[in-house]
Design an enzyme around this catalytic site. Structure first.
Site, PDB file in Angstrom:
ATOM      1  N   ARG A  92       0.828  -1.200   0.000  1.00 51.00           N
ATOM      2  CA  ARG A  92       0.000   0.000   0.000  1.00 51.00           C
ATOM      3  C   ARG A  92       0.869   1.260   0.000  1.00 51.00           C
ATOM      4  NH1 ARG A  92      -5.406   1.325   2.877  1.00 51.00           N
ATOM      5  NH2 ARG A  92      -4.644   2.815   4.357  1.00 51.00           N
ATOM      6  N   ASP A 152     -18.438   5.502   1.007  1.00 53.50           N
ATOM      7  CA  ASP A 152     -18.703   4.571   2.108  1.00 53.50           C
ATOM      8  C   ASP A 152     -20.048   4.916   2.772  1.00 53.50           C
ATOM      9  OD1 ASP A 152     -15.516   3.653   2.498  1.00 53.50           O
ATOM     10  OD2 ASP A 152     -15.889   5.711   1.876  1.00 53.50           O
ATOM     11  N   ARG A 155     -22.758   3.655   0.568  1.00 55.55           N
ATOM     12  CA  ARG A 155     -22.893   2.190   0.690  1.00 55.55           C
ATOM     13  C   ARG A 155     -23.603   1.828   1.993  1.00 55.55           C
ATOM     14  NH1 ARG A 155     -16.698   1.335  -1.473  1.00 55.55           N
ATOM     15  NH2 ARG A 155     -17.253   0.994  -3.660  1.00 55.55           N
TER      16      ARG A 155
END
Ligand SMILES: NC(=O)c1ccc[n+]([C@@H]2O[C@H](COP(=O)([O-])OP(=O)(O)OC[C@H]3O[C@@H](n4cnc5c(N)ncnc54)[C@H](O)[C@@H]3O)[C@@H](O)[C@H]2O)c1
Length: 322
Positions: A92, A152, A155
């Site tokens: 990452r 988010d 969602r």
């Protein structure tokens, strides 16, 4: 620069999945009179521009073209969705370093040609890159906005709306903090028509058990992994979220959106970009709202800030600006 007589110009840097889907949504909405597409891969930007131009007769009179950074001049907002994808086996932090180098190239050029505009950042990791963009652009913090947890939160509302069988627009619930693994669901303030979820459950005779709520959050947090494993990328919902941010800016709507910006003095957290419910207007960020969190949520938010600081520490943002 951005006076009322100028056509509304939106610049999109990075015309991959996310940038081109945003441009398409912008075109169909009629929100912008001018959409300029910029990409390191010039042919890609040109191809997207041509394809979009052919949609104009079905949509709204809009000038769409593949341009250069000089074309960011006068844009009300420049959305940056440029970046590189994770290579197999890449960490990452390696991905972040590569995308930070992309930003070191892109952001100063946008800022030079468009010193009065607003930056809207979509590239991941979005919170650290929002902070990076703030440093690289020299803009006041109110004009650097990351898409943060807007997706988010969408969602989360979608999954809650399915569970409670009401329109997702009637579900008021936020995901705050990092757009990523340490994000925080604000259960204590989630409501439908002002009714706490427990009260709504009781009134509807629906089970509201902790396991079901935990599962809703797990699905919210892990949605990107689920989609990427099936179709390789996510872009419709984030583009719709970016569209919503741009609309709030262009129409000066003062909409409350969970977007990422520089946060100070919030539960002891300072100098971190992450998401809180935020009033977005033509000026950019009007106000970052301080929620009255319970102890567990406040601790989770502090943890999220610590995670972001650690990632940022590994990047050495300051070094990029020299
Ligand atoms: N914030 C969110 O909620 C969210 C959701 C989905 C995706 N994303 C992120 O959006 C970013 C873009 O995703 P995508 O699927 O569109 O990727 P993509 O690979 O399809 O597109 C990236 C584009 O950036 C361009 N680019 C690369 N380096 C550049 C540079 N130096 N200057 C200009 N353009 C450059 C590439 O040519 C490419 O067209 C990724 O970082 C992804 O993780 C964010």
């Amino acid at each position: 620069m951005n006076n009322a007589l100028q056509p509304v110009r939106i610049a999109v840097v990075g015309t991959g999945n996310v940038g081109s889907t945003l441009a398409y949504a912008l075109l169909l909405s009629g929100l912008a009179a001018e959409i300029v597409l910029i990409d390191a891969n010039r042919a890609k930007a040109e191809g997207e521009a041509m394809d979009l131009q052919h949609a104009v007769p079905f949509a709204h009179p809009t000038r769409v073209w593949a341009g250069d950074y000089a074309d960011c001049a006068g844009a009300i907002a420049t959305v940056i969705a440029a970046g590189v994808n994770q290579k197999p086996g890449e960490t990452r932090i390696d991905l972040l370093k590569r995308n930070a180098l992309v930003f070191a190239e892109v952001v100063p050029q946008v800022a030079r040609h468009n010193p009065e505009g607003i930056l809207v950042i979509a590239t991941n990791p979005v919170d650290v890159l929002t902070y990076t963009s703030l440093k690289l652009s020299g803009y006041p913090w109110q004009r650097v906005i990351g898409s943060g947890t807007i997706l988010d939160t969408a969602r989360f509302r979608h999954l809650l709306s399915r569970y409670f069988k009401v329109d997702s627009r009637s579900v008021h619930a936020y995901i705050i903090g990092e757009h990523g693994d340490s994000e925080v669901p604000v259960w204590s303030l989630a409501n439908i028509a002002g009714m706490r979820l427990q009260d709504f459950c009781a009134a509807q005779n629906v089970a509201c058990d902790a396991a079901a709520m935990d599962e809703i959050f797990r699905q919210t947090r892990d949605a990107a992994y689920q989609i990427i494993s099936r179709k390789g990328a996510t872009y419709y919902a984030v583009a719709a979220g970016l569209m919503r941010i741009v609309e709030a800016i262009v129409r000066d709507q003062r909409t409350v959106l969970s977007v990422s910006s520089l946060v100070h003095d919030c539960y002891g957290i300072n100098d971190v970009c992450f998401s809180l419910p935020t009033v977005v207007s033509r000026s950019g960020i009007e106000q970052v709202l301080r929620l009255n969190l319970n102890e567990k949520e406040a601790e989770a938010l502090q943890h999220s800030a610590a995670v972001l600081r650690k990632i940022r520490g590994q990047l050495a943002v300051e070094a990029l600006s020299h």
